[in-house]
Write a protein that holds these residues in place. Structure first.
Motif, mmCIF file in Angstrom:
data_model
loop_
_atom_site.group_PDB
_atom_site.id
_atom_site.type_symbol
_atom_site.label_atom_id
_atom_site.label_comp_id
_atom_site.label_asym_id
_atom_site.label_seq_id
_atom_site.Cartn_x
_atom_site.Cartn_y
_atom_site.Cartn_z
ATOM 1 N N ARG A 93 0.836 -1.211 0.000
ATOM 2 C CA ARG A 93 0.000 0.000 0.000
ATOM 3 C C ARG A 93 0.867 1.256 0.000
ATOM 4 N NH1 ARG A 93 -5.008 1.627 3.034
ATOM 5 N NH2 ARG A 93 -4.653 3.739 3.818
ATOM 6 N N LEU A 94 1.859 1.297 0.881
ATOM 7 C CA LEU A 94 2.729 2.466 0.995
ATOM 8 C C LEU A 94 3.573 2.658 -0.265
ATOM 9 C CD1 LEU A 94 3.915 1.959 4.682
ATOM 10 C CD2 LEU A 94 2.490 3.830 3.865
ATOM 11 N N GLY A 95 4.149 1.552 -0.766
ATOM 12 C CA GLY A 95 5.015 1.651 -1.930
ATOM 13 C C GLY A 95 4.275 2.102 -3.179
ATOM 14 N N LEU A 96 3.114 1.514 -3.431
ATOM 15 C CA LEU A 96 2.351 1.882 -4.627
ATOM 16 C C LEU A 96 1.823 3.310 -4.535
ATOM 17 C CD1 LEU A 96 0.399 -1.460 -5.183
ATOM 18 C CD2 LEU A 96 2.180 -0.505 -6.656
ATOM 19 N N THR A 97 1.376 3.710 -3.350
ATOM 20 C CA THR A 97 0.894 5.084 -3.187
ATOM 21 C C THR A 97 2.023 6.086 -3.392
ATOM 22 O OG1 THR A 97 -0.785 4.320 -1.608
ATOM 23 C CG2 THR A 97 -0.286 6.668 -1.624
ATOM 24 N N SER A 98 3.202 5.775 -2.854
ATOM 25 C CA SER A 98 4.349 6.657 -3.041
ATOM 26 C C SER A 98 4.710 6.786 -4.511
ATOM 27 C CB SER A 98 5.550 6.129 -2.246
ATOM 28 O OG SER A 98 6.685 6.924 -2.454
ATOM 29 N N LEU A 99 4.691 5.669 -5.236
ATOM 30 C CA LEU A 99 5.023 5.694 -6.658
ATOM 31 C C LEU A 99 4.020 6.541 -7.438
ATOM 32 C CD1 LEU A 99 6.657 4.717 -9.085
ATOM 33 C CD2 LEU A 99 5.237 2.638 -9.111
ATOM 34 N N HIS A 238 5.547 7.833 2.570
ATOM 35 C CA HIS A 238 5.079 6.522 2.105
ATOM 36 C C HIS A 238 6.245 5.681 1.587
ATOM 37 C CE1 HIS A 238 1.180 8.559 2.222
ATOM 38 N NE2 HIS A 238 0.616 7.374 2.142
ATOM 39 N N GLY A 239 7.103 6.308 0.786
ATOM 40 C CA GLY A 239 8.212 5.561 0.198
ATOM 41 C C GLY A 239 9.207 5.078 1.235
ATOM 42 N N LEU A 269 -6.766 4.403 -6.268
ATOM 43 C CA LEU A 269 -7.770 5.076 -5.446
ATOM 44 C C LEU A 269 -7.169 6.095 -4.484
ATOM 45 C CD1 LEU A 269 -10.239 2.153 -4.609
ATOM 46 C CD2 LEU A 269 -10.352 3.843 -6.439
ATOM 47 N N LEU A 270 -6.179 5.674 -3.699
ATOM 48 C CA LEU A 270 -5.627 6.574 -2.684
ATOM 49 C C LEU A 270 -4.923 7.793 -3.291
ATOM 50 C CD1 LEU A 270 -4.289 4.163 0.092
ATOM 51 C CD2 LEU A 270 -6.385 5.524 0.063
ATOM 52 N N PRO A 271 -4.036 7.620 -4.286
ATOM 53 C CA PRO A 271 -3.408 8.825 -4.866
ATOM 54 C C PRO A 271 -4.407 9.783 -5.498
ATOM 55 C CG PRO A 271 -2.193 6.860 -5.479
ATOM 56 C CD PRO A 271 -3.463 6.393 -4.860
#
Length: 352
Positions: A93-99, A238-239, A269-271
């Motif tokens: 979740r954190l990695g994909l949102t950061s990207l 996040h990253g 969704l989150l970004p």
């Protein structure tokens, strides 16, 4: 100009005379510059244009804010749909949102501009990044350990904690309505998550309360250091926590059944929700933003109960109703003027 300017105004515009004033020399009455027909006509056009512009901005804010909240509602439900460990789900979740946020912000600032913004965060921006990443990690664990209703109910108390921290750290005056709302909100949370204080809190509820406290702390820091652009702090936070979880060996392989919910949530969704909420809260008064954010507190438990069978007992619905009604009344304006959009921006982005 709607009609030809007066001779005095023409002389002023051509640089041959100082700013003109119209008046009656016989009576010795000097009228301000706005009495000039040309100037007053222009100002009327500006006023009508501003009104139309504000209405359009308001509609745009309502649209983006509503879409942002709607994209945020499935957060708890989709987190519960995955079967991997909570730390593995949090890392993805954190990695994909950061990207995704990095791509969005690179399009806005440029790749080098984004790096420059991150460097300019300074110590307070780095602290906000750490709080943002840790709060998202705690949220992922909380949703897996307790019901979505309890999680969103605990996180909804963040404005109350923010008022307390603002008073302690910044000396901000707490309004009477906030003093009245505090015990009611905490009583509603106690009834909801503790069956009327008949049992101890579990891990998920403790994590959810930590999310609320950290969100309040982050808003307080952002308010005190409003001159710093804190949007890249979310990307960095996040990253960093995704990398830390990966290096700690806590991340396990996931199957296709877990990948698509995590990808849809973290990368889409989150970004998008964070971006839309940021835009929406800049266009709306704080009151309307808070009321729209209350939709997540109401509809997230309903969606979780329907989609993943999240059992929500009666006392939880009672506590949920008490908190939502209290916070809604608390956010109502007490004067004809509404709160500034900047306050709402910090509040809404915190919930995402």
């Amino acid at each position: 100009y709607p009609h030809p300017p007066s001779p005095k105004m023409r002389a002023f515009l051509s640089g041959k005379a100082p700013a003109p004033t119209s008046g009656n020399p016989k009576e010795g009455i000097r009228v301000p510059l706005l009495a000039d027909p040309a100037v007053s006509g222009v100002m009327k056009n500006f006023a009508s244009g501003d009104e139309e512009f504000n209405q359009a901005e308001h509609r745009y804010g309502l649209l983006t804010m509503t879409l942002g909240v709607m994209l945020l509602i499935p957060d708890g439900t989709m987190t519960k749909m995955v079967h991997c460990s909570p730390l593995t789900a949090a890392a993805w979740r954190l990695g994909l949102t950061s990207l995704a946020l990095a791509l969005i912000q690179s399009a806005r600032y440029g790749p080098l501009g984004l790096l420059k913004k991150i460097v300019q965060l300074g110590p307070w921006g780095l602290l906000v990044s750490a709080i943002k990443g840790l709060s998202n990690l705690c949220f992922s664990v909380a949703v897996r350990e307790t019901t979505v209703a309890n999680v969103v109910l605990c996180t909804a108390t963040s404005p109350i904690f923010a008022a307390i921290l603002g008073r302690v750290a910044l000396g901000t005056t707490i309004r009477l309505r906030t003093w009245i709302a505090m015990p009611i909100v905490f009583l509603g949370v106690a009834v909801s998550i503790s069956s009327g204080l008949k049992r101890a809190l579990d891990l998920g509820e403790i994590m959810a309360l930590l999310v609320a406290v950290m969100g309040a702390l982050r808003r307080t820091i952002m308010r005190e250091h409003a001159h710093i652009d804190m949007q890249p702090a979310s990307t960095l936070g996040h990253g960093l926590f995704a990398v830390c979880l990966l290096l700690s060996g806590s991340v396990e392989p996931i199957g296709p059944g877990d990948f698509w919910p995590l990808f849809s949530l973290g990368f889409l969704l989150l970004p998008l929700s964070v971006t839309l909420l940021t835009v929406g809260t800049q266009k709306l008064p704080a009151t309307e933003s808070c009321l729209l954010m209350a939709l997540e507190t109401v509809f997230s438990p309903i969606m979780a109960a329907y989609c993943v069978g999240d059992k929500v007992p009666l006392h939880t619905w009672i506590g949920l109703g008490v908190v939502v009604v209290t916070l809604t009344l608390h956010s109502m304006p007490s004067a004809p003027t509404t709160a500034t959009a900047s306050t709402a921006s910090a509040s809404a982005s915190a919930s995402a």
